[in-house]
Design a protein around this motif. Structure first.
Motif, mmCIF file in Angstrom:
data_model
loop_
_atom_site.group_PDB
_atom_site.id
_atom_site.type_symbol
_atom_site.label_atom_id
_atom_site.label_comp_id
_atom_site.label_asym_id
_atom_site.label_seq_id
_atom_site.Cartn_x
_atom_site.Cartn_y
_atom_site.Cartn_z
ATOM 1 N N HIS A 383 0.864 -1.185 0.000
ATOM 2 C CA HIS A 383 0.000 0.000 0.000
ATOM 3 C C HIS A 383 0.895 1.228 0.000
ATOM 4 C CE1 HIS A 383 -3.556 -2.413 0.729
ATOM 5 N NE2 HIS A 383 -3.009 -2.943 1.787
ATOM 6 N N SER A 384 1.326 1.661 -1.172
ATOM 7 C CA SER A 384 2.147 2.865 -1.251
ATOM 8 C C SER A 384 1.344 4.115 -0.924
ATOM 9 C CB SER A 384 2.755 2.995 -2.646
ATOM 10 O OG SER A 384 1.735 3.010 -3.636
ATOM 11 N N MET A 385 0.018 4.018 -1.024
ATOM 12 C CA MET A 385 -0.862 5.106 -0.626
ATOM 13 C C MET A 385 -1.864 4.570 0.394
ATOM 14 S SD MET A 385 -1.507 7.109 -4.240
ATOM 15 C CE MET A 385 -1.948 5.616 -5.129
ATOM 16 N N CYS A 386 -2.577 5.468 1.038
ATOM 17 C CA CYS A 386 -3.577 5.071 2.024
ATOM 18 C C CYS A 386 -4.495 4.006 1.436
ATOM 19 C CB CYS A 386 -4.379 6.300 2.468
ATOM 20 S SG CYS A 386 -5.766 5.926 3.565
ATOM 21 N N ALA A 387 -4.785 2.967 2.219
ATOM 22 C CA ALA A 387 -5.534 1.826 1.708
ATOM 23 C C ALA A 387 -6.987 2.148 1.406
ATOM 24 C CB ALA A 387 -5.474 0.668 2.713
ATOM 25 N N VAL A 388 -7.511 3.275 1.880
ATOM 26 C CA VAL A 388 -8.905 3.637 1.604
ATOM 27 C C VAL A 388 -9.060 3.938 0.114
ATOM 28 C CG1 VAL A 388 -10.714 5.324 2.061
ATOM 29 C CG2 VAL A 388 -9.276 4.493 3.927
ATOM 30 N N PRO A 389 -10.036 3.371 -0.561
ATOM 31 C CA PRO A 389 -10.174 3.599 -2.003
ATOM 32 C C PRO A 389 -10.361 5.070 -2.324
ATOM 33 C CG PRO A 389 -12.129 2.504 -1.093
ATOM 34 C CD PRO A 389 -11.084 2.471 -0.038
ATOM 35 N N GLY A 390 -9.556 5.540 -3.275
ATOM 36 C CA GLY A 390 -9.640 6.924 -3.722
ATOM 37 C C GLY A 390 -8.689 7.865 -3.017
ATOM 38 N N CYS A 391 -8.115 7.475 -1.872
ATOM 39 C CA CYS A 391 -7.210 8.355 -1.130
ATOM 40 C C CYS A 391 -5.812 8.260 -1.739
ATOM 41 C CB CYS A 391 -7.164 7.981 0.347
ATOM 42 S SG CYS A 391 -6.125 9.083 1.333
ATOM 43 N N SER A 396 4.331 7.085 3.134
ATOM 44 C CA SER A 396 5.659 7.432 3.627
ATOM 45 C C SER A 396 5.611 8.537 4.661
ATOM 46 C CB SER A 396 6.557 7.861 2.457
ATOM 47 O OG SER A 396 6.733 6.801 1.553
ATOM 48 N N TRP A 397 4.500 9.270 4.718
ATOM 49 C CA TRP A 397 4.381 10.378 5.664
ATOM 50 C C TRP A 397 3.082 10.210 6.450
ATOM 51 C CZ3 TRP A 397 5.576 11.337 0.481
ATOM 52 C CH2 TRP A 397 6.891 11.741 0.249
ATOM 53 N N ALA A 398 3.207 10.317 7.743
ATOM 54 C CA ALA A 398 2.053 10.408 8.649
ATOM 55 C C ALA A 398 1.054 9.280 8.452
ATOM 56 C CB ALA A 398 1.345 11.751 8.467
ATOM 57 N N SER A 399 1.512 8.083 8.106
ATOM 58 C CA SER A 399 0.613 6.942 7.985
ATOM 59 C C SER A 399 0.560 6.201 9.324
ATOM 60 C CB SER A 399 1.069 5.999 6.875
ATOM 61 O OG SER A 399 2.334 5.452 7.175
ATOM 62 N N GLU A 400 -0.529 5.494 9.537
ATOM 63 C CA GLU A 400 -0.721 4.753 10.780
ATOM 64 C C GLU A 400 -1.125 3.326 10.436
ATOM 65 O OE1 GLU A 400 -3.655 6.990 12.838
ATOM 66 O OE2 GLU A 400 -2.320 8.671 13.275
ATOM 67 N N CYS A 401 -0.486 2.374 11.114
ATOM 68 C CA CYS A 401 -0.806 0.964 10.882
ATOM 69 C C CYS A 401 -2.086 0.612 11.644
ATOM 70 C CB CYS A 401 0.358 0.080 11.332
ATOM 71 S SG CYS A 401 0.151 -1.655 10.889
ATOM 72 N N ASP A 402 -3.001 -0.064 10.978
ATOM 73 C CA ASP A 402 -4.305 -0.354 11.558
ATOM 74 C C ASP A 402 -4.651 -1.817 11.360
ATOM 75 O OD1 ASP A 402 -7.090 0.407 12.522
ATOM 76 O OD2 ASP A 402 -7.542 -0.364 10.526
ATOM 77 N N HIS A 403 -5.287 -2.413 12.366
ATOM 78 C CA HIS A 403 -5.815 -3.777 12.264
ATOM 79 C C HIS A 403 -7.171 -3.730 11.552
ATOM 80 C CE1 HIS A 403 -2.819 -4.415 15.402
ATOM 81 N NE2 HIS A 403 -2.910 -5.716 15.177
ATOM 82 N N ILE A 404 -7.316 -4.497 10.494
ATOM 83 C CA ILE A 404 -8.592 -4.538 9.783
ATOM 84 C C ILE A 404 -9.674 -5.109 10.703
ATOM 85 C CG2 ILE A 404 -9.804 -5.522 7.805
ATOM 86 C CD1 ILE A 404 -7.165 -5.489 6.295
ATOM 87 N N HIS A 424 -3.183 -2.940 7.467
ATOM 88 C CA HIS A 424 -3.026 -2.020 6.346
ATOM 89 C C HIS A 424 -2.600 -0.665 6.900
ATOM 90 C CE1 HIS A 424 -7.667 -1.181 6.683
ATOM 91 N NE2 HIS A 424 -7.012 -0.872 7.773
ATOM 92 N N LEU A 425 -2.109 0.201 6.023
ATOM 93 C CA LEU A 425 -1.666 1.539 6.403
ATOM 94 C C LEU A 425 -2.711 2.554 5.975
ATOM 95 C CD1 LEU A 425 2.125 1.414 5.434
ATOM 96 C CD2 LEU A 425 1.095 1.137 7.688
ATOM 97 N N LEU A 426 -3.100 3.429 6.903
ATOM 98 C CA LEU A 426 -4.102 4.460 6.647
ATOM 99 C C LEU A 426 -3.512 5.822 6.996
ATOM 100 C CD1 LEU A 426 -7.256 2.823 8.306
ATOM 101 C CD2 LEU A 426 -6.505 2.625 5.935
ATOM 102 N N CYS A 427 -3.969 6.856 6.294
ATOM 103 C CA CYS A 427 -3.636 8.215 6.708
ATOM 104 C C CYS A 427 -4.384 8.519 8.004
ATOM 105 C CB CYS A 427 -3.997 9.207 5.611
ATOM 106 S SG CYS A 427 -5.771 9.333 5.264
ATOM 107 N N TRP A 428 -3.937 9.547 8.711
ATOM 108 C CA TRP A 428 -4.513 9.808 10.038
ATOM 109 C C TRP A 428 -6.000 10.138 9.957
ATOM 110 C CZ3 TRP A 428 -6.909 14.351 11.178
ATOM 111 C CH2 TRP A 428 -6.696 15.418 10.300
ATOM 112 N N LEU A 432 -8.941 7.839 11.707
ATOM 113 C CA LEU A 432 -9.938 8.375 12.636
ATOM 114 C C LEU A 432 -11.345 8.000 12.194
ATOM 115 C CD1 LEU A 432 -10.725 10.191 15.043
ATOM 116 C CD2 LEU A 432 -10.619 12.141 13.479
ATOM 117 N N ASP A 433 -11.614 8.071 10.892
ATOM 118 C CA ASP A 433 -12.937 7.696 10.388
ATOM 119 C C ASP A 433 -13.237 6.225 10.656
ATOM 120 O OD1 ASP A 433 -13.346 10.258 9.472
ATOM 121 O OD2 ASP A 433 -12.595 9.841 7.467
ATOM 122 N N LYS A 434 -12.233 5.361 10.508
ATOM 123 C CA LYS A 434 -12.457 3.935 10.784
ATOM 124 C C LYS A 434 -12.719 3.714 12.274
ATOM 125 C CE LYS A 434 -10.309 -0.610 10.521
ATOM 126 N NZ LYS A 434 -10.336 -0.860 11.964
#
Length: 570
Positions: A383-391, A396-404, A424-428, A432-434
């Motif tokens: 996941h080079s970008m936030c795993a949320v579709p469309g994000c 590489s910056w300010a990502s947070e590891c999250d348990h699905i 997966h890795l999500l932006c902050w 928060l939305d998850k």
């Protein structure tokens, strides 16, 4: 996304009677200069008048085409108005501003699915649609009836962004009174002048205090090139530029003097100045000085980088046998020559295993709550970008590891495990939305060598979409090339029976059967050679230990677990 200010509208929408609202509108229009208040056209522009205006009355086909364009523009205007109204419905919320901010990203994700754009692009369209409906209702009505071209309406939305909500409502009143038959040049000129006038009438703070100060990384269309933009007060920016330019000119003069005197050349780590006998150009020297400058943080400790900068290069590209590009952080393509140069300058390489047929990154095991560094690197590759579709926010910056599937601290038997397939890795923002339940991912089952799939439920209204993990497409291409090479090799072995070349067309022998088929070109257009014809003294081809398992000319298949084509050549 910034929410539109919920203020009482200046004319009549806050409970006052219609007469007072009409009087306020009339007073505002009277306060405008005549050239911005009385905007009329000399003559009306109609569909039937287009052939005469366009000087195509003698050509019925051209006149009909011009009128079809007119009809298409009015239809596009109606569709744009309907699109704005539908998007504005997605942005309707109740509650305080902070609550609206929390669901902004969810609205953008939902709108992005329908628009088939990224969440960032959907955010801008959501904001424009909300403002079109609530701040420009009169102009939106004219757009819907075809009385305002789409280009005019969109230009008004873009250029009025610096205005306050009250000023944009006033802009809507003034522009809706203008004639739609004026020329586009006149419309854009008057629109710019009216926006500047409304800006002057606003009670704004000191312009010097509101100057933006920022450094941004901008996207670049040129492969392997990035762009940094620096914005700030002109005295500060100009002072920094002059200092950088003076330093570059001093280094260039020193390089020229060293070349002339035969002494050591300063600031020439690659040896280009010594090789070419010419000093580096100023723009390259400015970049080298800026890239090598140290930041003085006055004792502030900077934590070590969480991730290294990944440059992924296929193995065949490194060997020069393929032109597949490298990838920087999984999103930015690098030319093969640049990828080889970067890899050659590093002292350590990290191997990334992928399935050769599907291109899926092979998972790594884990059995703990906090992911290991290796797991985080694997997730970043996947996941080079936030795993949320469309994000499109980079991990590489300010990502947070999250348990699905949520994992409970101190109780590993309850909840989801800490393994790659459950992370997966999500932006902050989306993390928060998850956490608040606005996004709900579910990991779908898949084979070990198949790309993983995640189903995302967006919001609380049943919207869902399934996304597939990133793939190493170079592995798929390499596997296809190897399969084609093996097929061509087998065709060469089976059709390599020698025959006499009499100069005539080969004729089928009733006993031996039809003549051997001609060699077939592979995907790259190359012809696989067969056994040389009789009389060729060039000698046999060099032998290969792995290909000498079957004697030349023998039709017997060696023993082994392979099929009728015999053992592979490698």
């Amino acid at each position: 996304m910034s929410a539109v200010e919920e203020r009482p509208t200046p004319f009549g929408d806050d409970g006052r009677d219609d007469a007072a609202a009409a009087g306020a509108e009339e007073a505002f229009l009277e306060s405008l200069p005549p050239r911005l208040r009385e905007v009329r056209a000399r003559r009306e522009l109609t569909r039937d008048d287009l052939p005469r205006r366009g000087d195509s009355m003698d050509d019925p086909q051209l006149s009909a085409a011009t009128q079809r364009v007119w009809d298409a523009e009015r239809a596009e205007a109606r569709c744009l108005a309907e699109k704005h109204r539908a998007l504005a419905d997605l942005y309707e919320h109740e509650g305080e501003y902070e609550e609206i901010c929390e669901v902004d990203s969810v609205d953008a994700a939902r709108a992005g699915l329908a628009l088939r754009v990224t969440s960032g692009a959907a955010t801008w369209q959501l904001r424009d649609a909300y403002q079109a409906v609530h701040l420009f209702p009169r102009c939106l009505d004219r757009l819907e009836t075809g009385g305002m071209p789409t280009a005019w309406f969109q230009k008004m939305l873009r250029t009025s962004r610096p205005l306050s909500d009250d000023s944009r409502r006033k802009l809507d009143i003034a522009v809706s009174s203008w004639s739609p038959d004026i020329s586009p040049e006149r419309f854009f000129t008057l629109l710019k002048a009216l926006i500047a006038l409304l800006e002057q009438r606003e009670n704004r703070p000191d312009p010097a205090a509101g100057l933006r100060r920022m450094v941004e990384l901008l996207p670049s269309v040129e492969p392997g090139v990035g762009t940094i933009q620096v914005s700030g007060p002109i005295p500060d920016v100009l002072a920094q530029w002059k200092r950088l330019d003076e330093c570059a000119r001093a280094v260039q003069a020193a390089q020229r003097a060293a070349l002339k005197e035969g002494t050591e050349i300063p600031h020439d780590p690659d040896g280009r100045v010594l090789e070419t006998g010419r000093a580096l150009p100023l723009h390259e020297l400015r970049f080298a000085l800026l890239a090598g400058a140290d930041l003085d943080l006055e004792g502030v400790a900077v934590p070590a980088g969480r991730f290294r900068l990944n440059v992924m290069v296929p193995a065949l590209t490194l060997l020069g046998a393929s032109d597949e590009p490298g990838m920087l952080d999984g999103t930015i393509p690098l030319p093969p020559s640049m990828a080889r140069s970067l890899a050659g300058g590093e002292g350590a390489w990290y191997r990334v295993l992928t399935d050769p047929t599907s291109g899926a990154f092979l998972p790594l095991p884990a059995d703990r709550y906090v992911p290991t560094a290796a797991m985080l690197e694997h997730l970043r590759i996947r996941h080079s970008m936030c795993a949320v579709p469309g994000c499109t926010r980079s991990t590489s910056w300010a990502s947070e590891c999250d348990h699905i599937e949520e994992c409970h601290r101190g109780n590993p038997e309850v909840g989801g495990p800490t393994e790659v397939e459950n992370l997966h890795l999500l932006c902050w923002q989306h993390h928060l939305d998850k956490t608040t339940g606005l996004l709900d991912p579910t990991r779908l089952p898949s084979g070990r060598t198949e790309p993983g799939r995640t189903r995302w439920a967006i919001g609380r209204h049943g919207d869902a979409v399934t996304v597939i993990d990133d793939l190493d497409t170079a592995s798929i291409r390499i596997a296809e090339d190897l399969a084609d090479a093996w097929s061509c090799f087998l065709r060469g072995i089976r059709s390599a029976e020698p025959f006499a070349d009499s100069g005539a067309d080969p004729v089928a022998d009733p006993v031996a059967g039809p003549p051997p088929p001609a060699p077939e070109p592979d995907r790259a257009g190359r012809v696989i050679p067969m056994t040389p014809p009789p009389g060729d003294d060039s000698g046999p081809p060099p032998s290969h230990p792995s290909r000498d398992r079957r004697p030349r000319g023998s039709t017997e298949i060696p023993e082994g677990p392979w099929g009728e084509h015999g053992p592979p050549p490698f």
